[in-house]
Scaffold this motif. Structure first.
Motif, PDB file in Angstrom:
ATOM      1  N   ARG A  10      15.209 -23.031 -32.953  1.00 37.56           N
ATOM      2  CA  ARG A  10      13.931 -23.580 -33.394  1.00 37.56           C
ATOM      3  C   ARG A  10      13.553 -23.018 -34.762  1.00 37.56           C
ATOM      4  NH1 ARG A  10      12.382 -22.089 -28.393  1.00 37.56           N
ATOM      5  NH2 ARG A  10      10.769 -20.670 -29.175  1.00 37.56           N
ATOM      6  N   ALA A  11      13.858 -21.723 -34.982  1.00 40.00           N
ATOM      7  CA  ALA A  11      13.548 -21.099 -36.264  1.00 40.00           C
ATOM      8  C   ALA A  11      14.311 -21.777 -37.395  1.00 40.00           C
ATOM      9  CB  ALA A  11      13.893 -19.608 -36.210  1.00 40.00           C
ATOM     10  N   GLU A  12      15.580 -22.096 -37.168  1.00 40.63           N
ATOM     11  CA  GLU A  12      16.369 -22.719 -38.227  1.00 40.63           C
ATOM     12  C   GLU A  12      15.964 -24.176 -38.443  1.00 40.63           C
ATOM     13  OE1 GLU A  12      20.465 -21.748 -37.264  1.00 40.63           O
ATOM     14  OE2 GLU A  12      20.281 -19.884 -38.438  1.00 40.63           O
ATOM     15  N   ALA A  13      15.464 -24.826 -37.400  1.00 35.20           N
ATOM     16  CA  ALA A  13      14.913 -26.173 -37.598  1.00 35.20           C
ATOM     17  C   ALA A  13      13.683 -26.113 -38.498  1.00 35.20           C
ATOM     18  CB  ALA A  13      14.558 -26.798 -36.244  1.00 35.20           C
ATOM     19  N   HIS A  14      12.837 -25.113 -38.271  1.00 33.52           N
ATOM     20  CA  HIS A  14      11.662 -24.928 -39.130  1.00 33.52           C
ATOM     21  C   HIS A  14      12.096 -24.587 -40.561  1.00 33.52           C
ATOM     22  CE1 HIS A  14       8.969 -25.370 -35.844  1.00 33.52           C
ATOM     23  NE2 HIS A  14       9.212 -24.201 -35.274  1.00 33.52           N
TER      24      HIS A  14
END
Length: 710
Positions: A10-14
């Protein structure tokens, strides 16, 4: 899939939304910091080079925490330009970001309502807001109770060892103490040596449940930078080099100067040579600064000629940084050159970083060093005045009792506030009554550190070793190694040649004397405290005057600094300056009926010779003297602040006018007076002299001085 794996995804999607790239991934240290904040709820300090992606850490952590139901992130950010860049970056990732600062007070209440309604993800505030009484007492407690993450950007400012120490940053420690348990804290900086790193980490404490504050310190190498130094003997040659070689620099960039006057002088000269440049400093109006930043970022100008006001966090892809004069420390220099090379693509040419040092740099360093923390007796005097008053006092009112400039007094009060000895309240400052000790040892250590930094800057200029390695070692970077890119490593060839035409034109520009001397327009506040019945607008003000040059100017500034240097014997006006005065008069052409000279105890021959020479040249008489009537008042007494200076000048001088033809009329009735002095520092001697001359009947009073201090 583990929880940690899912959180990282999720962090890398953000991150991809933030940077606008579908293949962006987090660096391991970025993820370590994000995990510490959003998963472990720890306190962390990230010391990483400019362009590493520190803002990505706190924006991604913000989005993860908001998904978990946390309150908004509060970012303490030092500059409006930096705030604007941070808000723009946040919006790209769908983050709702707002700012509370001194320029948008009318928006504060709607912003606070939005925060209470849960409509804000990120709030940016300046450190100065933290000690605004209304914000501190009414807004800050709610923020501390409800925020989900606290971020301290440019965290080296917390430390009084930092190159850009700001007392308001020290109040952050109070804010940290008011945070509920489990609120993560992130501090970030690109410029901190080991001593500053340790200092900041200590102030982020106490240690959390995981142990000490997490410190992530990476390599400070900037692979996109090619560093070099061009050593030229004269100001004319340095200006000519810039005019000849500015167009060769890649893209758009910044030309840093040490003084506001230099930004204006150099920008004016470069425009006359056909370069698209503009001056930028702390004196530039806010909306114009914003427009100039946008022009630079979009490449609509070749360069901004700027002071360090265009500094931390300015986010644009710049091809070069040139320094006209050396900053006072390698750390400050590394901060400035870090503006270049950000965001360059792999196939783009590296950014050029050029330093053009000057002998007079040391004089400017000495001036700023003179603004160190005040002497103990001045601090005690301030505390005594506040305690004796028994009510809040404004800074302007305090100036009438304490011989310090507004800036130094304000800075001192902020330090005393953080130390608990005074408190800013509505209406000014008040004493708390708490005991306070003057930490002379601490101030001495800081002063000695500044001296070492200045010596190190001179060593950087002179070194024949790798320049990037030198800077990284100054920042205690354990991975420092030769870069292979600088002029000493053979990766950058900087021409030292300048064309004869450019030198001649630069010399003509620098040898053109004459700068305006603007009259004072308002009396200082609270002069009644000193028994002086003057307030409001100055009705008997001088007209606009002229000086040959400022002491900080590149041309005649050199000769004037030498003339007014301590130890220079008194004597007549040097011949080159006589010619300059004549040239100023030729351009200015003021109407003159008579001359009034300001007497000088330290340079009586200089001022008398200046007045007599002007009398002969203009063929008008010397009709009066602004005479020293109380020699017990020292020549520069009260010069640190306006109220004290007005009082001292009023005691020291009186007008002696002698015009026998006036009969019973005012002695200078109907005359247009040239008011002559050697040096204008605060402007109050000329102001009070002009007032007296007008009271004696003069219809115009125009000051003419050899030098202006700034």
């Amino acid at each position: 899939m583990t929880t940690t794996t899912g959180t990282r995804q999720r962090a890398e999607a953000h991150l991809r939304a933030l940077v606008g790239s579908d293949d962006a991934v987090l660096r391991e240290d970025q993820w370590t910091a994000i995990e510490a904040l959003a998963v472990e709820r720890r306190r962390a300090l990230v010391v990483q080079r400019t362009g590493w992606g520190k803002s990505a850490v706190y924006f991604v952590a913000t989005l993860l925490l908001r998904e978990q139901g946390a309150g908004p992130t509060v970012i303490v950010s030092p500059l409006l330009a930096l705030m604007r860049n941070q808000i723009a970056a946040a919006e790209r990732a769908g983050i709702r970001a707002v700012t509370i600062n001194s320029t948008n007070m009318e928006d504060w209440e709607p912003i606070q309502e939005s925060i209470r309604a849960g409509e804000v993800d990120v709030l940016l505030v300046s450190p100065e807001r933290l000690n605004n009484p209304g914000f501190r007492d009414e807004v800050l407690p709610r923020l501390a109770a409800t925020c989900g993450l606290l971020v301290v950007d440019e965290a080296h400012c917390i430390s009084d060892w930092g190159h850009d120490f700001r007392p308001d940053y020290r109040r952050i420690r109070t804010l940290l103490g008011e945070l509920p348990d489990g609120i993560p804290v992130l501090a970030t900086t690109a410029t901190a040596n080991q001593r500053v790193t340790d200092d900041v980490a200590e102030q982020l404490g106490p240690p959390d449940e995981q142990g000490d504050v997490l410190v992530l310190r990476g390599s400070l190498d900037r692979q996109s930078l090619r560093l070099g130094v061009v050593r030229l003997k004269t100001a004319e040659q340095r200006l000519a080099w810039l005019a000849d070689h500015l167009a060769e620099q890649p893209g758009s960039g910044i030309v840093y100067c040490l003084t506001v006057a230099a930004t204006q002088e150099i920008a004016d000269y470069l425009r006359s040579r056909g370069h698209d440049v503009a001056a930028y400093s702390g004196q530039t109006e806010t909306t114009e600064r914003h427009a100039l930043e946008q022009d630079l970022a979009s490449g609509r100008v070749k360069a901004l000629i700027a002071t360090s006001a265009l500094g931390m966090g300015f986010d644009a892809t710049l091809g070069f940084v040139v320094n006209m004069g050396a900053p006072a420390s390698p750390v400050a220099y590394y901060q400035q050159v870090g503006r270049a090379g950000r965001g360059l693509a792999a196939d783009q040419e590296s950014a050029a970083v050029v330093l053009l040092p000057a002998i007079e740099d040391r004089d400017i360093w000495a001036y700023f060093a003179s603004l160190a923390f005040p002497r103990e007796e001045q601090v005690r005097r301030t505390l005594d005045v506040l305690a004796g008053e028994g009510r809040p006092m404004s800074t302007a009112a305090l100036e009438t009792y304490v011989d310090l400039s507004r800036t130094r007094l304000e800075t001192m009060l902020k330090v005393l506030d953080v130390d608990g000895a005074v408190r800013r309240v509505r209406g000014g400052w008040e004493a708390t009554g708490r005991p306070w000790a003057y930490d002379e040892e601490r101030y001495r250590r800081v002063a000695e550190a500044r001296e070492r930094e200045q010596r190190a800057m001179l060593d950087y200029i002179a070194t024949d070793a790798c320049r990037m390695r030198f800077l990284r070692e100054q920042l205690d970077d354990p991975e420092a190694e030769d870069c292979g890119r600088c002029d000493n490593c053979g990766g950058l060839a900087l021409p030292a040649d300048v064309s004869a035409a450019a030198v001649e034109e630069a010399g003509a520009r620098l040898s053109r004397p004459g700068v305006p001397v603007e009259p004072r327009k308002m009396w200082p506040t609270a002069l009644g405290n000193l028994g002086i019945d003057l307030k409001g607008k100055i009705a008997e003000a001088a007209d606009e005057g002229r000086a040959v040059a400022r002491l900080t100017d590149l041309g005649y500034g050199n000769a004037l600094r030498e003339l007014f240097a301590p130890g220079t014997p008194d004597g007549p006006v040097p011949v080159p300056l006589v010619r300059a005065v004549v040239e100023v008069l030729g351009d200015w052409r003021p109407p003159v009926d008579g001359i009034v000279v300001v007497e000088s105890a330290s340079r009586p021959t200089l001022t008398a010779d200046l007045a007599d020479g002007l009398s002969r040249y203009l063929r008008v008489p010397v009709v009066g003297r602004w005479a020293i009537v109380d020699p017990d008042v020292a020549p520069g007494q009260g010069a640190a602040n306006s109220a004290q200076r007005v009082a001292a000048v009023g005691r020291r001088f009186a007008l002696h006018a002698d015009d026998p033809s006036a009969g019973s009329a005012a002695p200078l009735s109907g005359q247009r007076i040239l008011l002559v002095d050697d040096l204008v520092v605060t402007g109050w001697t000329l102001t009070l002299a002009a007032r007296a001359v007008r009271a004696a009947g003069a219809v115009e009073v125009r000051p003419l001085v050899l030098a202006a201090s700034a």
